[in-house]
Write a protein that holds these residues in place. Sequence first.
Motif, PDB file in Angstrom:
ATOM      1  N   ARG A 123       8.499   4.144   0.388  1.00 48.71           N
ATOM      2  CA  ARG A 123       8.689   3.516   1.696  1.00 48.71           C
ATOM      3  C   ARG A 123       7.366   2.956   2.203  1.00 48.71           C
ATOM      4  O   ARG A 123       7.300   1.843   2.737  1.00 48.71           O
ATOM      5  CB  ARG A 123       9.255   4.550   2.671  1.00 48.71           C
ATOM      6  N   SER A 124       6.291   3.728   2.021  1.00 49.62           N
ATOM      7  CA  SER A 124       4.962   3.303   2.443  1.00 49.62           C
ATOM      8  C   SER A 124       4.534   2.049   1.678  1.00 49.62           C
ATOM      9  O   SER A 124       3.965   1.111   2.261  1.00 49.62           O
ATOM     10  CB  SER A 124       3.971   4.436   2.196  1.00 49.62           C
ATOM     11  N   ARG A 132       6.388  -0.951   3.015  1.00 52.94           N
ATOM     12  CA  ARG A 132       5.838  -1.342   4.321  1.00 52.94           C
ATOM     13  C   ARG A 132       4.510  -2.077   4.166  1.00 52.94           C
ATOM     14  O   ARG A 132       4.212  -3.003   4.925  1.00 52.94           O
ATOM     15  CB  ARG A 132       5.651  -0.104   5.198  1.00 52.94           C
ATOM     16  N   THR A 133       3.703  -1.656   3.190  1.00 52.99           N
ATOM     17  CA  THR A 133       2.417  -2.311   2.947  1.00 52.99           C
ATOM     18  C   THR A 133       2.632  -3.764   2.536  1.00 52.99           C
ATOM     19  O   THR A 133       1.964  -4.668   3.048  1.00 52.99           O
ATOM     20  CB  THR A 133       1.637  -1.566   1.846  1.00 52.99           C
ATOM     21  N   LEU A 159       5.261  -5.591   3.195  1.00 56.31           N
ATOM     22  CA  LEU A 159       5.793  -6.307   4.364  1.00 56.31           C
ATOM     23  C   LEU A 159       4.671  -6.655   5.336  1.00 56.31           C
ATOM     24  O   LEU A 159       4.648  -7.751   5.904  1.00 56.31           O
ATOM     25  CB  LEU A 159       6.861  -5.465   5.070  1.00 56.31           C
ATOM     26  N   ARG A 160       3.737  -5.721   5.524  1.00 52.61           N
ATOM     27  CA  ARG A 160       2.619  -5.958   6.423  1.00 52.61           C
ATOM     28  C   ARG A 160       1.743  -7.119   5.922  1.00 52.61           C
ATOM     29  O   ARG A 160       1.278  -7.943   6.713  1.00 52.61           O
ATOM     30  CB  ARG A 160       1.776  -4.677   6.561  1.00 52.61           C
ATOM     31  N   GLU A 210       3.483 -10.268   6.852  1.00 54.62           N
ATOM     32  CA  GLU A 210       3.360 -10.484   8.302  1.00 54.62           C
ATOM     33  C   GLU A 210       1.966 -10.999   8.668  1.00 54.62           C
ATOM     34  O   GLU A 210       1.824 -11.912   9.485  1.00 54.62           O
ATOM     35  CB  GLU A 210       3.626  -9.176   9.060  1.00 54.62           C
ATOM     36  N   LYS A 246      15.905  -8.672   5.466  1.00 52.75           N
ATOM     37  CA  LYS A 246      14.444  -8.728   5.605  1.00 52.75           C
ATOM     38  C   LYS A 246      13.864  -9.893   4.811  1.00 52.75           C
ATOM     39  O   LYS A 246      13.040 -10.658   5.323  1.00 52.75           O
ATOM     40  CB  LYS A 246      13.816  -7.414   5.131  1.00 52.75           C
TER      41      LYS A 246
END
Length: 87
Positions: free
Chosen positions: A25-26, A29-30, A32-33, A36, A75
């Motif tokens: 999950r981490s 998220r990395t 995705l960040r 972004e 997403k």
Amino acid sequence: MANTPQSKKRARQNERRYEINKARRSRIRTYLRRVEEAIASGDQAAAKEALHAAEPEIMRGVTKGILHKNTAARKVSRLSSRVKSLA
């Protein structure tokens, strides 16, 4: 607390799976960040590259049971439309 041998084993397995899932999950998220941040900077080339790196990672989360397939598709779709709009 777990009492039977089976429930003790399940508790051990759950702890292991929890750690693995947390790492996955981490990692997602990395990625995705990074997308972004590239979108925020306004650099379409970097955003496109970050999205191409993030997409397989998101879909891998689906196969591993971290994300629902519709969530992952949403997403990716929203990110790709945002990257496309930078042009």
